[in-house]
Motif scaffolding. Structure first.
Motif, PDB file in Angstrom:
ATOM      1  N   ASP A 271      27.692  22.704  33.893  1.00 23.47           N
ATOM      2  CA  ASP A 271      28.965  22.060  33.565  1.00 23.47           C
ATOM      3  C   ASP A 271      30.020  22.353  34.622  1.00 23.47           C
ATOM      4  OD1 ASP A 271      27.860  21.058  31.255  1.00 23.47           O
ATOM      5  OD2 ASP A 271      28.802  22.526  29.942  1.00 23.47           O
ATOM      6  N   PHE A 272      30.181  23.615  34.979  1.00 25.02           N
ATOM      7  CA  PHE A 272      31.230  24.014  35.920  1.00 25.02           C
ATOM      8  C   PHE A 272      30.686  24.780  37.120  1.00 25.02           C
ATOM      9  CE2 PHE A 272      33.267  23.612  31.735  1.00 25.02           C
ATOM     10  CZ  PHE A 272      34.196  22.634  32.043  1.00 25.02           C
ATOM     11  N   TYR A 273      29.354  24.911  37.214  1.00 24.49           N
ATOM     12  CA  TYR A 273      28.684  25.529  38.355  1.00 24.49           C
ATOM     13  C   TYR A 273      29.132  26.959  38.633  1.00 24.49           C
ATOM     14  CZ  TYR A 273      27.182  20.805  38.649  1.00 24.49           C
ATOM     15  OH  TYR A 273      26.659  19.593  38.323  1.00 24.49           O
ATOM     16  N   LYS A 274      29.325  27.702  37.561  1.00 25.18           N
ATOM     17  CA  LYS A 274      29.624  29.130  37.667  1.00 25.18           C
ATOM     18  C   LYS A 274      28.428  29.800  38.334  1.00 25.18           C
ATOM     19  CE  LYS A 274      31.138  32.674  34.370  1.00 25.18           C
ATOM     20  NZ  LYS A 274      31.355  32.880  32.933  1.00 25.18           N
ATOM     21  N   LYS A 275      28.656  30.752  39.181  1.00 25.67           N
ATOM     22  CA  LYS A 275      27.571  31.412  39.892  1.00 25.67           C
ATOM     23  C   LYS A 275      26.606  32.068  38.902  1.00 25.67           C
ATOM     24  CE  LYS A 275      30.146  32.168  44.098  1.00 25.67           C
ATOM     25  NZ  LYS A 275      30.678  33.122  45.051  1.00 25.67           N
ATOM     26  N   PRO A 276      25.290  31.935  39.147  1.00 28.77           N
ATOM     27  CA  PRO A 276      24.288  32.492  38.227  1.00 28.77           C
ATOM     28  C   PRO A 276      24.473  33.982  37.927  1.00 28.77           C
ATOM     29  CG  PRO A 276      23.228  31.044  39.799  1.00 28.77           C
ATOM     30  CD  PRO A 276      24.665  31.181  40.231  1.00 28.77           C
ATOM     31  N   LYS A 277      24.984  34.750  38.894  1.00 25.01           N
ATOM     32  CA  LYS A 277      25.151  36.185  38.649  1.00 25.01           C
ATOM     33  C   LYS A 277      26.174  36.451  37.545  1.00 25.01           C
ATOM     34  CE  LYS A 277      28.546  37.185  42.298  1.00 25.01           C
ATOM     35  NZ  LYS A 277      28.809  37.949  43.504  1.00 25.01           N
ATOM     36  N   PHE A 278      27.030  35.468  37.234  1.00 24.08           N
ATOM     37  CA  PHE A 278      28.010  35.633  36.171  1.00 24.08           C
ATOM     38  C   PHE A 278      27.560  34.993  34.855  1.00 24.08           C
ATOM     39  CE2 PHE A 278      30.691  35.633  40.077  1.00 24.08           C
ATOM     40  CZ  PHE A 278      31.041  36.972  40.027  1.00 24.08           C
ATOM     41  N   MET A 279      26.341  34.472  34.842  1.00 26.75           N
ATOM     42  CA  MET A 279      25.820  33.819  33.636  1.00 26.75           C
ATOM     43  C   MET A 279      24.853  34.752  32.914  1.00 26.75           C
ATOM     44  SD  MET A 279      27.253  30.876  33.398  1.00 26.75           S
ATOM     45  CE  MET A 279      26.253  30.112  32.158  1.00 26.75           C
ATOM     46  N   SER A 280      25.320  35.931  32.551  1.00 23.04           N
ATOM     47  CA  SER A 280      24.437  36.910  31.919  1.00 23.04           C
ATOM     48  C   SER A 280      24.914  37.393  30.554  1.00 23.04           C
ATOM     49  CB  SER A 280      24.263  38.115  32.851  1.00 23.04           C
ATOM     50  OG  SER A 280      25.524  38.724  33.092  1.00 23.04           O
TER      51      SER A 280
END
Length: 124
Positions: free
Chosen positions: A26-35
């Motif tokens: 949706d907003f392309y937040k960096k994967p390292k912050f998707m935890s």
């Protein structure tokens, strides 16, 4: 906040599914912050108003400032320039007055040149 509870719950559920995938489409937040899922409260919210002059991250564009879809396909005849184009600001908006003017002027110039070429090609 005056937010519909069903809408809020739906958005939180969607975000948690994106966390499970480790990818924010949706907003392309960096994967390292998707935890970290939003699941254990209490939670607090406040209403806030943006004070920036553009977007952080901006719309997707080509090097010629042509607008792109989420699938990175060019949207013909649509250009995005200045602070609304992606690339210059990715995590904060610089607060030094006039700093973004050069990017706005130059991106506008490039987009204008490309739009002019597009129109000339249609008429030939």
């Amino acid at each position: 906040m005056k937010v519909n509870p069903e809408t809020l719950n739906s958005e939180v559920a969607r975000y948690n599914k994106l966390v499970e995938k480790g990818k924010n489409t949706d907003f392309y937040k960096k994967p390292k912050f998707m935890s970290i899922k939003v699941q254990n409260g209490p939670f607090y919210a406040i209403r806030a108003n943006s004070t920036t002059l553009g977007t952080v991250g901006g719309g997707l564009v080509t090097e010629n400032f042509e607008a792109l879809t989420n699938n990175r396909d060019i949207i013909p005849r649509i250009y995005v320039v200045g602070s609304n184009a992606s690339g210059l600001f990715d995590s904060l908006y610089l607060t030094i007055k006039g700093l973004s003017n050069t990017f706005a002027w130059n991106s506008g110039r490039i987009a204008g040149e490309k739009a002019s070429e597009f129109v000339k090609n249609i008429n030939n």
